[in-house]
Write a protein that holds these residues in place. Structure first.
Motif, PDB file in Angstrom:
ATOM      1  N   PHE A 410       0.844  -1.207   0.000  1.00 12.98           N
ATOM      2  CA  PHE A 410       0.000   0.000   0.000  1.00 12.98           C
ATOM      3  C   PHE A 410       0.878   1.255   0.000  1.00 12.98           C
ATOM      4  O   PHE A 410       0.594   2.226  -0.716  1.00 12.98           O
ATOM      5  N   LEU A 411       1.941   1.238   0.809  1.00 14.05           N
ATOM      6  CA  LEU A 411       2.822   2.403   0.915  1.00 14.05           C
ATOM      7  C   LEU A 411       3.481   2.712  -0.428  1.00 14.05           C
ATOM      8  O   LEU A 411       3.503   3.868  -0.872  1.00 14.05           O
ATOM      9  N   VAL A 412       4.000   1.672  -1.083  1.00 10.51           N
ATOM     10  CA  VAL A 412       4.695   1.874  -2.364  1.00 10.51           C
ATOM     11  C   VAL A 412       3.719   2.348  -3.438  1.00 10.51           C
ATOM     12  O   VAL A 412       4.063   3.213  -4.260  1.00 10.51           O
ATOM     13  N   VAL A 413       2.502   1.789  -3.441  1.00 13.12           N
ATOM     14  CA  VAL A 413       1.490   2.254  -4.402  1.00 13.12           C
ATOM     15  C   VAL A 413       1.166   3.728  -4.140  1.00 13.12           C
ATOM     16  O   VAL A 413       1.009   4.524  -5.079  1.00 13.12           O
ATOM     17  N   GLY A 414       1.072   4.111  -2.858  1.00 14.22           N
ATOM     18  CA  GLY A 414       0.844   5.514  -2.518  1.00 14.22           C
ATOM     19  C   GLY A 414       1.965   6.407  -3.016  1.00 14.22           C
ATOM     20  O   GLY A 414       1.715   7.503  -3.541  1.00 14.22           O
ATOM     21  N   LEU A 415       3.209   5.951  -2.867  1.00 14.33           N
ATOM     22  CA  LEU A 415       4.355   6.700  -3.391  1.00 14.33           C
ATOM     23  C   LEU A 415       4.248   6.875  -4.903  1.00 14.33           C
ATOM     24  O   LEU A 415       4.500   7.968  -5.436  1.00 14.33           O
ATOM     25  N   ALA A 416       3.891   5.785  -5.586  1.00 13.51           N
ATOM     26  CA  ALA A 416       3.796   5.842  -7.047  1.00 13.51           C
ATOM     27  C   ALA A 416       2.693   6.802  -7.496  1.00 13.51           C
ATOM     28  O   ALA A 416       2.900   7.641  -8.387  1.00 13.51           O
ATOM     29  N   ILE A 417       1.509   6.699  -6.876  1.00 15.49           N
ATOM     30  CA  ILE A 417       0.401   7.581  -7.246  1.00 15.49           C
ATOM     31  C   ILE A 417       0.750   9.032  -6.936  1.00 15.49           C
ATOM     32  O   ILE A 417       0.509   9.942  -7.740  1.00 15.49           O
ATOM     33  N   GLY A 418       1.332   9.258  -5.757  1.00 13.84           N
ATOM     34  CA  GLY A 418       1.724  10.614  -5.383  1.00 13.84           C
ATOM     35  C   GLY A 418       2.726  11.214  -6.344  1.00 13.84           C
ATOM     36  O   GLY A 418       2.644  12.405  -6.693  1.00 13.84           O
ATOM     37  N   SER A 419       3.670  10.390  -6.805  1.00 17.12           N
ATOM     38  CA  SER A 419       4.672  10.867  -7.769  1.00 17.12           C
ATOM     39  C   SER A 419       4.014  11.262  -9.085  1.00 17.12           C
ATOM     40  O   SER A 419       4.400  12.251  -9.714  1.00 17.12           O
ATOM     41  N   ILE A 420       3.021  10.473  -9.501  1.00 17.05           N
ATOM     42  CA  ILE A 420       2.310  10.777 -10.751  1.00 17.05           C
ATOM     43  C   ILE A 420       1.481  12.051 -10.595  1.00 17.05           C
ATOM     44  O   ILE A 420       1.499  12.939 -11.453  1.00 17.05           O
ATOM     45  N   VAL A 421       0.759  12.158  -9.467  1.00 12.82           N
ATOM     46  CA  VAL A 421      -0.061  13.349  -9.216  1.00 12.82           C
ATOM     47  C   VAL A 421       0.812  14.602  -9.198  1.00 12.82           C
ATOM     48  O   VAL A 421       0.410  15.675  -9.694  1.00 12.82           O
ATOM     49  N   ALA A 422       2.014  14.483  -8.663  1.00 11.49           N
ATOM     50  CA  ALA A 422       2.925  15.636  -8.590  1.00 11.49           C
ATOM     51  C   ALA A 422       3.252  16.189  -9.968  1.00 11.49           C
ATOM     52  O   ALA A 422       3.486  17.383 -10.122  1.00 11.49           O
ATOM     53  N   TRP A 423       3.241  15.316 -10.982  1.00 11.67           N
ATOM     54  CA  TRP A 423       3.545  15.767 -12.353  1.00 11.67           C
ATOM     55  C   TRP A 423       2.360  16.496 -12.971  1.00 11.67           C
ATOM     56  O   TRP A 423       2.532  17.434 -13.744  1.00 11.67           O
ATOM     57  N   PHE A 424       1.142  16.062 -12.625  1.00 10.05           N
ATOM     58  CA  PHE A 424      -0.048  16.604 -13.282  1.00 10.05           C
ATOM     59  C   PHE A 424      -0.705  17.731 -12.499  1.00 10.05           C
ATOM     60  O   PHE A 424      -1.412  18.551 -13.059  1.00 10.05           O
ATOM     61  N   TRP A 425      -0.493  17.739 -11.189  1.00  8.83           N
ATOM     62  CA  TRP A 425      -1.091  18.777 -10.358  1.00  8.83           C
ATOM     63  C   TRP A 425      -0.105  19.931 -10.253  1.00  8.83           C
ATOM     64  O   TRP A 425       0.874  19.867  -9.530  1.00  8.83           O
ATOM     65  N   VAL A 426      -0.370  20.959 -10.987  1.00  3.49           N
ATOM     66  CA  VAL A 426       0.514  22.125 -10.981  1.00  3.49           C
ATOM     67  C   VAL A 426      -0.003  23.107  -9.938  1.00  3.49           C
ATOM     68  O   VAL A 426      -1.039  23.736 -10.137  1.00  3.49           O
ATOM     69  N   ILE A 427       0.742  23.184  -8.850  1.00  5.55           N
ATOM     70  CA  ILE A 427       0.315  24.079  -7.786  1.00  5.55           C
ATOM     71  C   ILE A 427       0.359  25.523  -8.260  1.00  5.55           C
ATOM     72  O   ILE A 427      -0.518  26.312  -8.001  1.00  5.55           O
TER      73      ILE A 427
END
Length: 427
Positions: A410-427
């Motif tokens: 679960f932790l690694v999947v969270g890391l992977a999703i978070g890394s992907i979101v970081a690319w698409f979510w432009v603060i």
């Protein structure tokens, strides 16, 4: 410590569980506690803390040296390629381990993983000295380095899954030690970055020296981990709990529970029991990786601190992550619902950090960003530690290792999703 003692302790545990009279239950618990060997000089705790520090250092070495790799291979998206290679290989490896953990020995898995870590870390400094020698554009070196990153992903699945799984079978303090160790890894890397920035010139030579230092430190720590892990199995307190697990495993094997359809049913039952703990861990790291380190290194700027600003923010996050993961040694939140709810409440960090870029002027200064970064690290550390400690305790001792490995997944999947979101979510 033989199986007879383990069986007696297991029997005591069963008796304690089934006793309804408070006085009898308390006396049996005290009797059982007296049989548990002491952790002399807190050696087992220190070993698990060191192991937690060690298994994250290889990834930190590769990603911290990304400036040097980007200089060597200017046409490659180094950070993206490294992230994909590490995460994808790690997740696939963890899936295999989850399904086949009951057929393999965690002692062998962890030792193999530690050896693979050492091999992958040796690749970069040896190749740099023998072949690359600081020259730009030799892309054979990039492919070999990426393969070393992927090898580290396999090693991480073997070691992290094994260590978390092993700690899940032990008392709470050992899981807390592992989780705190992972935070200490981030602190160590942050201080190494501060040291190299202060000491080495920020040119080609300085980048090369910094990168080599990261890998040398990681190799030394990894060798220490190999020695420590093999010492741990000789400690009476670790042998005691290993004997308990062996006794439980032998009993289940006699019933055929660890084979075929029965094992698959048990695995789905484990996942069902800990799924909300897992979703809590997953959302923690989706939120954290959406913000850290991309937002901190790329989006915020300081006229006063200049290029020291992101380094100091990264260090602040890592220090408070360590503080959070250490606090559970003093106070462990026992209410899982509160911990899981708090994990989802961290979604509030997204609009708060957005406000530090686009909100009123007062929110765009160093103080609010630093305070939010420290709070991000503190909540990440404390809630991670709470959920990782509580989850394996919801299943039988025999299945605690598998529960720990599933939590890592679960932790690694969270890391992977978070890394992907970081690319698409432009603060």
């Amino acid at each position: 410590m033989g199986h007879t003692t383990a069986a007696a302790a297991a029997a005591a545990t069963t008796t304690t569980t089934n006793t309804t009279d408070g006085g009898d239950s308390e006396s049996i618990s005290l009797l059982q506690a007296e049989k548990i060997p002491k952790d002399s000089f807190h050696l087992a705790y220190l070993i698990y803390f060191t192991l937690g520090t060690g298994y994250l250092l290889p990834w930190n070495a590769f990603i911290t040296a990304v400036d040097y790799f980007s200089y060597l291979y200017p046409d490659a998206s180094v950070d993206r390629v490294f992230s994909v290679a590490y995460m994808v290989v790690g997740v696939i490896s963890l899936l295999f381990i989850v399904f086949y953990a009951h057929k393999s020995d965690s002692y062998i898995r962890i030792n193999v993983g530690l050896a693979l870590f050492v091999v992958s870390l040796l690749v970069v400094p040896i190749m740099d000295v023998v072949y690359i020698k600081g020259r730009v554009g030799i892309y054979d070196g990039f492919y070999v380095t990426t393969a070393a990153v992927a090898l580290s992903g396999i090693a991480d699945a073997l070691v992290q899954g094994g260590i978390i799984g092993a700690a899940g079978q032990l008392p709470d303090r050992y899981m807390q030690a592992v989780v705190a160790g992972t935070a200490a890894s981030g602190v160590l890397v942050s201080f190494l970055r501060i040291f190299t920035k202060a000491v080495y010139p920020q040119d080609t030579s300085g980048l090369r020296q910094s990168a080599i230092l990261y890998f040398i430190v990681s190799i030394v720590v990894m060798i220490i981990c190999v020695v420590f892990y093999n010492v741990a199995h000789r400690l009476p307190v670790i042998k005691y709990y290993n004997d308990l697990k062996t006794q439980a495993k032998n009993e289940q094997e006699e019933k055929g529970v660890l084979t075929g359809a029965l094992w698959r049913s048990a695995l789905f039952n484990i996942v069902g029991r800990i799924k909300w703990y897992g979703f809590g861990i997953l959302i923690i790291y989706v939120v954290t990786l959406s913000i850290f380190p991309g937002y901190i290194t790329e989006d915020v700027h300081s006229q006063t601190l200049k290029d020291w600003y992101p380094i100091l923010l990264l260090t602040s996050y890592n220090v408070f992550d360590l503080v959070g993961k250490s606090l559970t040694a003093l106070y462990l939140l026992g209410n899982a619902n509160v911990a899981i709810g708090s994990s989802f409440a961290r979604l509030l960090f997204l609009p708060l950090f957005w406000g530090c870029l686009h909100g009123p002027e007062i929110f765009r200064t160093e103080v609010p960003v630093t305070l939010l970064t420290c709070l991000l690290g503190l909540t990440n550390g404390y809630l991670t530690s709470v959920l990782m400690i509580l989850a394996p305790k919801t299943v039988q001792l025999l299945h605690a290792e598998t529960a720990g490995i599933v939590m890592v997944l679960f932790l690694v999947v969270g890391l992977a999703i978070g890394s992907i979101v970081a690319w698409f979510w432009v603060i």
